[in-house]
Design a protein around this motif. Structure first.
Motif, short mmCIF file in Angstrom:
data_model
loop_
_atom_site.label_atom_id
_atom_site.label_comp_id
_atom_site.label_asym_id
_atom_site.label_seq_id
_atom_site.Cartn_x
_atom_site.Cartn_y
_atom_site.Cartn_z
N ARG A 158 -54.44 33.17 7.80
CA ARG A 158 -53.50 32.34 8.57
C ARG A 158 -52.09 32.49 8.00
O ARG A 158 -51.89 32.37 6.80
CB ARG A 158 -53.93 30.87 8.51
N GLU A 160 -47.79 31.54 8.76
CA GLU A 160 -46.80 30.74 9.50
C GLU A 160 -45.40 31.13 9.03
O GLU A 160 -45.24 31.75 7.97
CB GLU A 160 -47.03 29.25 9.25
N THR A 234 -51.11 24.61 7.23
CA THR A 234 -50.44 23.65 8.11
C THR A 234 -49.82 22.53 7.30
O THR A 234 -48.69 22.08 7.57
CB THR A 234 -51.43 23.07 9.13
N VAL A 237 -46.64 23.76 5.76
CA VAL A 237 -45.59 23.83 6.78
C VAL A 237 -45.00 22.45 7.03
O VAL A 237 -43.77 22.27 7.06
CB VAL A 237 -46.14 24.42 8.09
N ARG A 249 -39.44 25.47 12.71
CA ARG A 249 -40.28 26.59 13.11
C ARG A 249 -39.47 27.45 14.09
O ARG A 249 -38.92 26.93 15.05
CB ARG A 249 -41.55 26.11 13.82
N ARG A 254 -47.03 29.39 17.32
CA ARG A 254 -47.06 28.43 16.22
C ARG A 254 -47.66 29.05 14.96
O ARG A 254 -47.33 28.65 13.86
CB ARG A 254 -47.85 27.18 16.63
N HIS A 255 -48.58 29.97 15.11
CA HIS A 255 -49.14 30.61 13.92
C HIS A 255 -49.37 32.09 14.21
O HIS A 255 -49.46 32.51 15.35
CB HIS A 255 -50.45 29.94 13.48
N ARG A 256 -49.40 32.88 13.15
CA ARG A 256 -49.53 34.32 13.28
C ARG A 256 -50.74 34.76 12.49
O ARG A 256 -50.71 34.76 11.27
CB ARG A 256 -48.25 34.99 12.76
#
Length: 257
Positions: A158, A160, A234, A237, A249, A254-256
């Protein structure tokens, strides 16, 4: 640049990698520099000495930029393409689909002996007819960032992105934002794992990783976060968005993953 620290970082995360790289003999590097009448920064000499022949898939300038010693030597032997003594090529663009081909070069005039800024020069165009494109990073910063991404960040499940600035900060604001982020992250248990500079920081806390970079041109701080636990990423973040002034952001997913 602290090459022993970089090598130890790689060794801890991919022990087999270093057994499959091949460097350039020191005498060959010295002969090339002497033949061009230049003094190369130590950070680049060490890179060539450790992996200038074969870097085992590690491509600090991207897969289509050839950084190998043979490609550099060939470019310097091409009198029509070789830049003047101030600029020394370190990565050659090889993608034939590109309309304009740019090589990465060291700006030796601004070298401090250990490191030097990177610029991009268009292939086949005289220096008198072009202005070097600033990348706003040094060779050492490029190596630090690419090593962290290759051996740590890109392998995490995950990822971000959080940013600060980009038109909203005054001169020097990006670097000031980085210092504020470092204080916040270190209070949260993060520690630098690769050499720090005024524009680049690579930190880890257990399974979480953070790569921070300042773009001086835009006064923009970008934080790339990663971990295998989505909830932990998360939470990090949210902490940054709450406690780091101006953090947001970027537009997009929202996430990569």
């Amino acid at each position: 640049m602290d090459w022993p620290l970089v090598i130890e970082f790689i060794r801890q995360r991919d022990p087999a990698f270093l057994s499959r790289v091949e460097g350039v003999p020191a005498a060959a590097v010295a002969a090339l520099a002497a033949g061009r009448g230049v003094t190369l920064p130590v950070s680049y000499v060490e890179f060539l000495r450790r992996m200038g022949v074969n870097s085992n898939g590690y491509a600090p300038f991207g897969s289509m930029q050839d950084h190998c010693f043979a490609a550099i030597s060939e470019r310097l032997d091409d009198e029509d393409a070789a830049p003047a003594g101030r600029f020394f090529p370190v990565a050659i663009e090889t993608d034939p689909s590109m309309v304009v081909l740019y090589d990465h070069c060291l700006d030796l005039q601004r070298s401090d002996g250990d490191d030097a800024p990177l610029v991009m020069l268009e292939q086949g165009v005289s220096l008198e007819l072009q202005t070097p494109v600033e990348t706003h990073e040094t060779f050492g910063e490029r190596i630090t960032a690419s090593v962290f991404n290759h051996f740590a960040l890109r392998r995490l499940a995950r990822r971000e992105v959080v940013s600060v600035g980009g038109g909203t900060l005054q001169a020097g604001g990006g670097r000031a934002a980085l210092q504020r982020a470092l204080v916040l992250l270190q209070r949260a248990g993060f520690a630098p794992v690769l050499p720090l500079s005024g524009r680049v920081a690579c930190l880890q806390a257990g399974p979480l990783s953070v790569y921070a970079r300042v773009n001086d041109n835009y006064e923009l701080l970008t934080l790339r976060l990663g971990g295998d636990d989505p909830r932990a990423v998360t939470a990090l973040v949210e902490q940054l968005l709450t406690d780091l002034p101006g953090a947001r952001r970027p537009a997009g997913p929202r996430h990569r993953d």
